[in-house]
Scaffold this active site. Structure first.
Site, short mmCIF file in Angstrom:
data_model
loop_
_atom_site.label_atom_id
_atom_site.label_comp_id
_atom_site.label_asym_id
_atom_site.label_seq_id
_atom_site.Cartn_x
_atom_site.Cartn_y
_atom_site.Cartn_z
N SER A 168 76.04 40.83 20.06
CA SER A 168 74.93 41.11 19.13
C SER A 168 73.84 41.82 19.89
CB SER A 168 74.38 39.79 18.56
OG SER A 168 73.15 40.00 17.89
N TYR A 219 71.08 31.38 19.74
CA TYR A 219 72.11 32.36 19.37
C TYR A 219 72.03 33.58 20.29
CZ TYR A 219 74.61 35.83 16.54
OH TYR A 219 75.47 36.80 16.11
N LYS A 229 74.82 35.12 23.02
CA LYS A 229 75.34 36.48 22.97
C LYS A 229 75.03 37.26 24.25
CE LYS A 229 77.29 36.21 18.94
NZ LYS A 229 78.76 36.34 18.78
#
Length: 259
Positions: A150, A163, A167
């Protein structure tokens, strides 16, 4: 198909290749499976629900097969990899797409359970599936691994810190595996921006116009945009690319994007 012919046929063709795509019941995974199928690959799609995996395979049509396997379930992952090699004779492409984000809010407000779930799915699962694929086939015969990272792994933002950390770690893991598995196996990643998926729904559902206006190319991403990038990295056109992360974000990292 036009193009320069190579060892696998016309450039971009994946005829004769076998691919496994994790987390492929919808969104980017489903689009990646479609792009690989369109280039001639035999594709196995997974989901934590066998029913959803088979529904996705039916949507894709052709010879696509659905296999129920939660991304972090080692027994199920091994069964999927073993079944793929036994049934189709190889496993040439692995797309580690399964992802999750249960840890919303400031990093210091997260509990260990949400942290562990995020890291297990977003980081451990790619290690698990890559290990199985390499030991079952790719280590001896070669192959290509594509991880779904991401742009959050390349930036910071409020409320999605865990998150983003997962990533960022996946981007580094991509480089580490590329070094360790060369020259037989290439390992690359895609880094999506805001894409019209269920996982990213909170980022665009109620303010799509604002997100689009802040994106230099004037719209949020569609899963198919990422599917095409996956197919490129998996194929022979990227045969001298490894350890790289391809940003596919409509220019959001250039400034003004919400991630």
């Amino acid at each position: 198909m036009s193009g320069v012919s190579g060892a696998t046929g016309p450039r971009g063709s994946l005829a004769g290749k076998v691919a496994v795509v994790t987390g492929a019941s919808r969104g980017i995974g489903l689009a990646a499976a479609a792009a690989l199928r369109d280039r001639g690959a035999q594709v196995v799609v997974t989901s934590r629900s066998e029913e959803r995996a088979k529904e996705a395979a039916a949507r894709l049509g052709g010879d696509v097969v659905g296999f129920g396997a939660h991304a972090t379930d080692e027994e199920a992952a091994r069964a999927c990899v073993d079944h793929t090699v036994a049934t189709y004779g190889s496993l040439d492409i692995l797309v580690n797409n399964a992802g999750t984000n249960p840890a919303y809010g400031p990093v210091i407000d997260q509990d260990h359970g949400r942290f562990a779930k995020t890291m297990d799915v977003n980081l451990w699962a790619p290690i698990l599936w890559t290990s199985l694929a390499v030991k079952a086939w790719m280590g001896e015969h070669g192959g290509s691994v594509v991880n779904t990272a991401s742009i959050g792994g390349l930036s910071v933002a409020q409320d999605v810190g865990i998150y983003h950390v997962s990533k960022a770690a996946l981007i580094h893991l991509t480089k580490q595996l590329a070094l360790e598995l060369a020259p037989k196996v290439r390992v690359n990643a895609i880094a999506p921006g805001v894409v019209r998926t269920k996982l990213a729904e909170a980022l665009w559902e109620e303010n799509e116009a604002r997100v689009a206006a802040a994106t230099p190319l004037g719209r949020i991403g569609e899963p198919e945009d990422l599917g095409e990038a996956v197919a490129f990295l998996a194929g022979d056109g990227a045969r001298w690319i490894t350890g790289e992360t391809l940003v596919v974000d409509g220019g959001q990292l250039l400034g003004g994007g919400p991630l």
